[in-house]
Design an enzyme around this catalytic site. Sequence first.
Site, PDB file in Angstrom:
ATOM      1  N   ASN A 208     -84.211  62.639  95.451  1.00  0.00           N
ATOM      2  CA  ASN A 208     -84.184  61.417  94.644  1.00  0.00           C
ATOM      3  C   ASN A 208     -83.113  60.493  95.209  1.00  0.00           C
ATOM      4  OD1 ASN A 208     -86.014  62.479  92.891  1.00  0.00           O
ATOM      5  ND2 ASN A 208     -84.559  62.885  91.261  1.00  0.00           N
ATOM      6  N   ASP A 276     -87.384  67.016  90.950  1.00  0.00           N
ATOM      7  CA  ASP A 276     -88.204  67.748  89.985  1.00  0.00           C
ATOM      8  C   ASP A 276     -89.040  68.841  90.652  1.00  0.00           C
ATOM      9  OD1 ASP A 276     -87.517  66.366  87.558  1.00  0.00           O
ATOM     10  OD2 ASP A 276     -88.470  64.612  88.455  1.00  0.00           O
ATOM     11  N   LYS A 286     -90.526  73.308 112.304  1.00  0.00           N
ATOM     12  CA  LYS A 286     -90.826  71.895 112.055  1.00  0.00           C
ATOM     13  C   LYS A 286     -92.346  71.671 112.084  1.00  0.00           C
ATOM     14  CE  LYS A 286     -89.978  67.298 113.832  1.00  0.00           C
ATOM     15  NZ  LYS A 286     -89.518  66.494 114.949  1.00  0.00           N
ATOM     16  N   PRO A 303     -86.093  74.410  88.603  1.00  0.00           N
ATOM     17  CA  PRO A 303     -85.500  74.714  87.293  1.00  0.00           C
ATOM     18  C   PRO A 303     -84.839  73.458  86.735  1.00  0.00           C
ATOM     19  CG  PRO A 303     -84.154  75.621  89.065  1.00  0.00           C
ATOM     20  CD  PRO A 303     -85.424  75.122  89.691  1.00  0.00           C
ATOM     21  N   ILE A 305     -81.776  72.136  85.070  1.00  0.00           N
ATOM     22  CA  ILE A 305     -80.406  72.627  84.866  1.00  0.00           C
ATOM     23  C   ILE A 305     -79.896  72.214  83.483  1.00  0.00           C
ATOM     24  CG2 ILE A 305     -78.043  72.473  85.773  1.00  0.00           C
ATOM     25  CD1 ILE A 305     -79.827  71.817  88.499  1.00  0.00           C
ATOM     26  N   LYS A 337     -85.969  62.416  75.229  1.00  0.00           N
ATOM     27  CA  LYS A 337     -85.394  63.355  76.216  1.00  0.00           C
ATOM     28  C   LYS A 337     -84.315  64.227  75.585  1.00  0.00           C
ATOM     29  CE  LYS A 337     -85.803  62.133  80.302  1.00  0.00           C
ATOM     30  NZ  LYS A 337     -85.766  61.367  81.523  1.00  0.00           N
TER      31      LYS A 337
HETATM   32  O1  C5P Z   1     -86.136  64.988  83.235  1.00  0.00           O
HETATM   33  P1  C5P Z   1     -85.242  63.994  83.855  1.00  0.00           P
HETATM   34  O2  C5P Z   1     -85.020  64.201  85.312  1.00  0.00           O
HETATM   35  O3  C5P Z   1     -85.567  62.573  83.559  1.00  0.00           O
HETATM   36  O4  C5P Z   1     -83.836  64.249  83.114  1.00  0.00           O
HETATM   37  C1  C5P Z   1     -82.634  63.720  83.550  1.00  0.00           C
HETATM   38  C2  C5P Z   1     -81.502  64.598  83.122  1.00  0.00           C
HETATM   39  O5  C5P Z   1     -81.801  65.956  83.343  1.00  0.00           O
HETATM   40  C3  C5P Z   1     -80.251  64.348  83.949  1.00  0.00           C
HETATM   41  O6  C5P Z   1     -79.152  64.639  83.139  1.00  0.00           O
HETATM   42  C4  C5P Z   1     -80.397  65.335  85.076  1.00  0.00           C
HETATM   43  O7  C5P Z   1     -79.137  65.651  85.645  1.00  0.00           O
HETATM   44  C5  C5P Z   1     -80.999  66.521  84.362  1.00  0.00           C
HETATM   45  N1  C5P Z   1     -81.887  67.357  85.179  1.00  0.00           N
HETATM   46  C6  C5P Z   1     -81.504  68.633  85.498  1.00  0.00           C
HETATM   47  N2  C5P Z   1     -82.352  69.438  86.214  1.00  0.00           N
HETATM   48  C7  C5P Z   1     -83.568  69.008  86.590  1.00  0.00           C
HETATM   49  C8  C5P Z   1     -83.966  67.703  86.275  1.00  0.00           C
HETATM   50  C9  C5P Z   1     -83.119  66.897  85.571  1.00  0.00           C
HETATM   51  O8  C5P Z   1     -80.382  69.020  85.158  1.00  0.00           O
HETATM   52  N3  C5P Z   1     -84.343  69.803  87.287  1.00  0.00           N
END
Ligand code: C5P
Length: 401
Positions: A208, A276, A286, A303, A305, A337
């Site tokens: 990202n 994600d 490669k 996962p 977090i 969220k």
């Molecule tokens: O689901 P989304 O990515 O929009 O959510 C954003 C929040 O979730 C942020 O705080 C991001 O650090 C956390 N996050 C996470 N692990 C993921 C995806 C998002 O901790 N795999």
Amino acid sequence: MLANKSILLVIAGGIAAYKSLDLIRRLRERGARVRCVLTGAAQHFVTPLSVGALTGEKVFTDLFSLTDEQEMGHIQLSRAADLLVVAPATADIMARMAQGRADDLATTVLLATDKPVLIAPAMNVRMWNHKATQRNLAQLRADGVRVVGPNDGDMACGEYGPGRMSEPLEIVAAIEAFFAGGPLQGKHAIVTSGPTHEPIDPVRYIANRSSGKQGHAIAGALAALGARVTLVTGPTSVADPVGVDVVRIETARDMLAACQKALPADIAVCAAAVADWRTEGEATQKLKKGGGPLPKLSLTENPDILHTLSARGKKRPALVVGFAAETEKIVEHAQAKLKKKGCDWIVANDVGSGTGTFGGDSNAVTLITATAADKWAKASKQAVAEKLARRIADHFSGVET
Ligand code: C5P
């Protein structure tokens, strides 16, 4: 200011010892009394004469000096200071401290002291990354030793990477933060920052957009209020915040493992832009283009977090804060969220086109709690971090706004 503060500075034998001379000046400028212990090796890099001239004090070098013992025994020397600082902390002195050795004056005062100890590590990048040094570092941290640095950069040995001693003013900032105490003293915060990189093959990855500026600023702001901070960060070019323990990771799975390893914590702030998805079955070679069919990427979910930390039974941090990068219906989406992730607060930021949030220095956020949505005026990421850290401190002191 460090007026009336007494610091015992242990200088060990590394090339960074030259910076310790400047450190003495900066500490004295702020009113601190500085007494120094030099190891035998340190005396190859700086002389007791220059250290004595800068401190205006007697310099201690010898465990078995009859005169020193009559004037001030080593036990008294180890206790007369408010804080012991080891700068540079070489791999060798860290190993000896971790083992509890007392084979020279420096390690003897460090073992005999009843005062807090701050170390500023300095060594070659491979020595720093060596498992033995990392083991010693973990042991020292577990023993309550505070750590400032090291920084990344060019090193005197010609290599590049982590291992450079923090600059004198960074060490001064860590010392001042220690004496300032702060409302988050005794609290442990985990902060995630930056992107994660999910490898497709050895040269390509999914990621990202994230500079890490906001997450790093939050880690620094929490540390400035006295918290012990573990910053778990993906690849960024932002400098390490002062007074923070930095764990560098690449993937979401590594980030989760590092956060879990850092538990227990009182506070978790998940500011990382975690990818994600990752590819299922990373290619070991490669992927080649040209000729054949286009490679098919099969994705699998990473996962979450924030969700995992929010759910973690007994080990759940008392306050879990997530971020929501939204481009429309900011509050509505962020409130959804908050529920979905199970966290306590969401910092919703507008990353729509034209906001300049990605990579920029400012941020417009709304703080969403279970009961309120508080829109903050657009401000620098640093100012947003400081405001959030103060809100977190208020939360723990029972002041809810
Ligand atoms: O689901 P989304 O990515 O929009 O959510 C954003 C929040 O979730 C942020 O705080 C991001 O650090 C956390 N996050 C996470 N692990 C993921 C995806 C998002 O901790 N795999």
